[in-house]
Structure formats: C-alpha cells, structure tokens
Motif scaffolding. Structure first.
Motif, short mmCIF file in Angstrom:
data_model
loop_
_atom_site.label_atom_id
_atom_site.label_comp_id
_atom_site.label_asym_id
_atom_site.label_seq_id
_atom_site.Cartn_x
_atom_site.Cartn_y
_atom_site.Cartn_z
N LYS A 34 2.37 9.17 -8.61
CA LYS A 34 2.95 9.73 -7.40
C LYS A 34 4.24 10.48 -7.71
O LYS A 34 5.06 10.04 -8.52
N ASN B 220 0.84 -1.20 0.00
CA ASN B 220 0.00 0.00 0.00
C ASN B 220 0.88 1.25 0.00
O ASN B 220 1.59 1.52 0.97
N TYR B 221 0.84 2.00 -1.10
CA TYR B 221 1.66 3.21 -1.19
C TYR B 221 1.31 4.19 -0.08
O TYR B 221 2.20 4.80 0.53
N GLN B 222 0.01 4.37 0.20
CA GLN B 222 -0.44 5.41 1.12
C GLN B 222 -0.06 5.13 2.57
O GLN B 222 0.01 6.05 3.38
N THR B 223 0.20 3.88 2.91
CA THR B 223 0.59 3.56 4.29
C THR B 223 2.03 3.06 4.33
O THR B 223 2.92 3.72 4.87
N SER C 229 -2.31 -1.14 -3.72
CA SER C 229 -1.91 -0.17 -4.74
C SER C 229 -1.70 -0.83 -6.10
O SER C 229 -1.24 -1.98 -6.19
#
Length: 258
Positions: free
Chosen positions: A242, A211-214, A234
């Motif tokens: 990004k 997961n890129y966001q976490t 992701s």
C-alpha cells in the motif's frame, strides 16, 4: 508514541473472531478502561442491534460493554438518511436488512414503506435476500429513489471462513438498477462523522482495526491516526504494497501501550 484521547475500534477480526475470543483484545479494552480513555466500537455489521453487540461482548467475550459504546453501520445509515437535506420532514424508506437495521430505522422522522412509495432504498446485509427484494429495490431506484447501502464489505470473517458480505448483495442491485449506492460505513465518511460526534469530537482520535480496506482507509480518508492489528483480514504482505501505510501496526494488542 502519541497519546490518543479517543479510540474508534472495529469488532470482528479485531476484538473477536465470531464467537471465538481474542485474549489480547480483552486486555487492550481493559487497558483503555484503566487509563480512562474514551472508546467506541464501530462496526460495519448492520444485522444486529447495539444492544445485541454489547450483550455478546459482555457474555461471550467477557468485555463489559453497554449499548452506548457501540455504533453500527445501521445506526450511521439511519442518522444519514434522517439528516439528508431533501426538504422532507418524514423520509420514506424501502428497507432491506435484518434486526439491527430495522431497529435503527424505527424513529419518528423515518417511515418504512413499500417500494413504489419510497424516496430511499436502504440496504444492509440480509441473509433472506431474494429475487423479489431485488426486483422491488430495482423498480424503486428506477423510479427515482436514492440508493443507500450500510456498507460494501464483500466478505465477513467467521469461525468457518469468509462469508459473503453486504457488498455482494449491493452489487446485485447496482447491476440491476444501473445506479451506484451511496455507502455509509467504513471507509466512508458518514459513519466516521457519526462516531466522532458520539465521542464528543475528540482532538486526537485513532481508528483501530484489522482490515486495511475498511478500518485503516477510514482513518486515512478522514484525517485520523490508524492502528492496524494483524489478527483478521489484512496480512503484512498485502499492507506492504500500500502506498499509504497505517500510522502504527502490531501483531496483537499486547504489543500496544497507552
């Protein structure tokens, strides 16, 4: 390729999908063991204890794991609250969460109390969350208690699809109280600092996740190299947009070498 001396590894979506195995992930962990490289499973999931995670990894996914190899957002949150420089020896906590959070907060420097006594409102995923809990948390925060959340994950991957995560419940309390929570888990610093301490502060660690966001932002924001594996949340299309890219990205762990 750089040689990393420690690996911080996400679990769901990275090492397994719920109860479904990811065979490449087992081979990846076996490779770490063979190479003698320290690693720690670091999860935003606060619902289960480290013992339960280790048991599931061992019995369901055939990845031999001890509780000492798991660091949860619940454990990181308890470490954070216990170390908060409030000047109070015993921290009084109104707790919303499941078994993993309750066990993590069962320590002598923390006292679990009713909402009107609380210095802190601490929240993790609670699948029995109710209006009553929402109301009590709101009153405590309005009365001056600090609002701390294990994580802000909006969703969790499962065999059936994306489940509502702790972040969806945190948002309810933030809306009702008008106070934003202090977030402990990935991508924030507290869980990373706690994990690195448990790995004895390695010189060249890498954060691994789906997961890129976490997971990936946790590495980026805390000065670690990152490895994104496209087995979970992701997608390549999302990540391509990004501004800051992962240090490495792979389709599965069979493409990685130590």
């Amino acid at each position: 390729m750089a040689k990393y001396d420690a690996y911080l590894i996400d679990l769901d979506g990275t090492i397994y999908h719920g109860k479904n195995r990811i065979p490449e992930a087992k081979r990846f962990v076996d490779g770490l063991k063979k190479a003698g490289i320290p690693y720690l499973f670091v999860t935003n999931n606060s619902t289960k204890t480290a013992e339960a995670f280790a048991d599931d990894l061992t019995k369901i996914h055939d990845i031999q794991t001890t509780p000492e190899q798991v660091y949860t957002s619940a454990m990181a949150t308890a470490d954070f609250v216990a170390g908060d420089p409030s000047g109070k020896t015993i921290k009084k906590v109104y707790l919303i969460g499941e078994a993993g959070l309750k066990e993590a907060f069962d320590r002598p420097d923390i006292q679990i109390v009713d909402d009107e006594q609380a210095d802190y409102v601490v929240m993790g995923l609670d699948r029995r969350f109710s209006y009553q809990k929402l109301m009590e948390a709101t009153f405590a925060i309005q009365g001056g208690a600090k609002f701390i959340a294990t994580n802000a994950d909006t969703n969790l991957p499962s065999e059936k699809g994306m489940l509502p995560g702790a972040g969806s419940l945190v948002a309810a309390i933030e809306t009702a109280s008008g106070v934003s929570a202090t977030i402990i888990a990935k991508p924030e610093a507290p869980i990373m600092e706690g994990a690195l301490k448990r790995l004895k502060m390695p010189n060249n660690p890498i954060m691994v996740g789906d997961n890129y966001q976490t997971d990936i932002l946790a590495g980026i924001q805390n000065g670690l190299s990152t490895l994104l594996v496209y087995t979970g949340v992701s997608t390549k299309e999302q990540v391509a947009k990004k501004e800051i890219q992962p240090t490495h990205s792979i389709d599965n762990f069979d493409q990685w070498s130590f």
